[in-house]
Design a protein around this motif. Structure first.
Motif, short mmCIF file in Angstrom:
data_model
loop_
_atom_site.label_atom_id
_atom_site.label_comp_id
_atom_site.label_asym_id
_atom_site.label_seq_id
_atom_site.Cartn_x
_atom_site.Cartn_y
_atom_site.Cartn_z
N ALA A 15 0.22 1.47 -4.72
CA ALA A 15 -0.36 2.90 -4.90
C ALA A 15 -1.72 3.33 -4.72
O ALA A 15 -1.74 4.34 -4.01
CB ALA A 15 0.16 3.05 -6.31
N SER A 16 -2.45 2.10 -4.67
CA SER A 16 -3.79 2.46 -4.57
C SER A 16 -4.10 2.55 -3.08
O SER A 16 -4.91 3.21 -2.51
CB SER A 16 -4.75 1.27 -5.13
N LEU A 17 -3.31 1.58 -2.12
CA LEU A 17 -3.61 1.47 -0.74
C LEU A 17 -2.77 3.05 -0.26
O LEU A 17 -3.74 3.65 0.69
CB LEU A 17 -3.06 0.56 -0.31
N ALA A 18 -1.80 3.34 -0.84
CA ALA A 18 -1.36 4.60 -0.13
C ALA A 18 -2.36 5.72 -0.56
O ALA A 18 -2.58 6.78 0.27
CB ALA A 18 -0.03 4.81 -1.03
N ALA A 19 -2.85 5.85 -1.73
CA ALA A 19 -3.72 7.03 -2.07
C ALA A 19 -4.72 6.91 -1.15
O ALA A 19 -5.41 7.94 -0.61
CB ALA A 19 -4.13 6.86 -3.68
#
Length: 63
Positions: A15-19
């Motif tokens: 999730a953090s990388l996608a964001a």
């Protein structure tokens, strides 16, 4: 691509990388699972988010 390995090594969540890469979480999960293809822009954004060169995303893969 080696995104999953590099992401795990960096201690990052999907999730953090996608964001940070500017893509949706579900889309990113599917990329890591080989179900979605990504554009060159997203490849570069993912490499930037991981703090690696684009070549590292593909290094060590058989052709």
């Amino acid at each position: 691509m080696r995104q999953r390995e590099l992401r795990a090594d960096a201690g990052r969540t999907q999730a953090s990388l996608a964001a940070q890469a500017g893509v949706g979480g579900a889309f990113y999960v599917n990329v890591e699972n080989g179900k979605n293809n990504i554009s060159l822009d997203t490849i570069f954004a993912s490499a930037d988010a991981l703090g690696v060169d684009v070549a590292e995303l593909f290094g060590g893969l058989d052709s």
